[in-house]
Design an enzyme around this catalytic site. Sequence first.
Site, PDB file in Angstrom:
ATOM      1  N   CYS A  49      -3.047  -1.820  -9.562  1.00 14.69           N
ATOM      2  CA  CYS A  49      -3.310  -0.519  -8.936  1.00 14.69           C
ATOM      3  C   CYS A  49      -4.312   0.280  -9.765  1.00 14.69           C
ATOM      4  O   CYS A  49      -4.113   0.489 -10.967  1.00 14.69           O
ATOM      5  CB  CYS A  49      -2.024   0.274  -8.778  1.00 14.69           C
ATOM      6  N   MET A  95       0.845  -1.189   0.000  1.00 11.33           N
ATOM      7  CA  MET A  95       0.000   0.000   0.000  1.00 11.33           C
ATOM      8  C   MET A  95       0.879   1.236   0.000  1.00 11.33           C
ATOM      9  O   MET A  95       1.759   1.377   0.854  1.00 11.33           O
ATOM     10  CB  MET A  95      -0.925   0.015   1.230  1.00 11.33           C
TER      11      MET A  95
END
Length: 352
Positions: free
Chosen positions: A105, A22
Site C-alpha cells: 500500500c 481496496m
Amino acid sequence: MEQSAMRIGTIDIDRPIILAPMEDVTDRAFRQLCKQHGADIVYTEFISAEALRRGVEKSIRKITVADHERPVAVQIFGNTVESMVEAAAIAETYEPDYLDINFGCPVKKVAGRGAGAALLKEPEKLSEIASAVVNAVSLPVTAKTRIGWDHDSINITDTVRRLEDAGIRAVAVHGRTRSDMYKGRADWGRIAEAKQACSIPVIANGDVWLPEDAVAMFERTGADGIMIGRGSIGNPFIFEQAKSLVKEGVRLSAPSYRQRIQAAVDHLRLSLEYKGEKYGVLEMRRHYSTYLKGLPGVSKVRNLLVREPDPAVIVELLREFEAACEALDREGLLKEGGENLNDHSPRLILNY
C-alpha cells in the site's frame, strides 16, 4: 508462456481472476457482487493490525466474511512483528481461506507509518514479519507487494525470494513502485521477472481495464493468476468477461445500460443489508458515477443520487433513469460510453 493451475492451500484454480483488496471499496457488498459476476477469489479491504488488536468496530466489520464469498482472503497490514502476529491470530478465527500481508500500500496513512510499501525499504524486517505471521497461524499466508519503493530501488526479485523463503504461499505483484502511486503504466516486465525469480505462484496486478488486458497480462507476465482492482469499480462484469476471453476465447458483450443500472441497484441493496440504512446509503454514494459513466445526463443524475437519503427514492431515481435511457434507445439517440446529451436531466430525458 503456459500456466498451470494456481494452488494456495486447498484452493486450486486455473488462471484465476481475482478481486484486489481496496480500501472503502471491497466491502462485503462489493465482494458479493463481484463473486456473482465471476470473481474466482475476493479479498477484504486492508485491515490495520493495531485496530484489530484493539477490537475497533470498523475493523471487525471489515474482517467478517461469509461462505458465499469463498474463496476469500483477509488482508492485514502493520509495522511490527508483535502486532502482525496478534492480528493474524485474530483474523484466523474469522475463518478466511487464507491470510494476506499488505507489503504494497502506497498511501501516506499506511506507508508513512512504516507499514505497507514502506517495508520494501526494510527487507530484513519484511522477511521477519512474513516469517512470524506464517508461523503464527495454520492458514496459508500470502503477500501483496510492489516492484520497489522508487525507480532507484526496484527490488522485486529479492522481495519475492525473501517471501518464498519466509513460507509465503503466493505473492501478488503490482507493477508500480510506491513513488508511482497509481500514475503511469504498470511495468508488467517486472512482474515477469518476479515470476522467474521464485517457485511460488505469482499473481499479476496493475492496469487491467478490459478483458483483452487480462489476456495480455497472462501472456506477458507468465503469472499464475491476475488481480483486478480499479478496473472493477463500477464494473463487476469484468470478471466474467475476462474469464470468458482468457479461458474460452469467447468475447462477451459489454454490459448494457440496463445491466449497469441493475448492478447499482443490487449494490445498494447489499450495502443496506450489511451496513444499515445510514451507512449503506452514505458509502454507496462513491459508486454511482462509475456504474453510470458514459450515459446521458450522468452528472445531473449523480447529483440527485448523492443528495438523496432515502434508499427507496434512490432506487426510484435509478429506475427513472433506466426508463429515460430506454426512451432514448428507442429513438436511436443513446450512445453508451460517450459524451452524449449530458445537458439533459433524467426527467428531461423522459420527455423523449
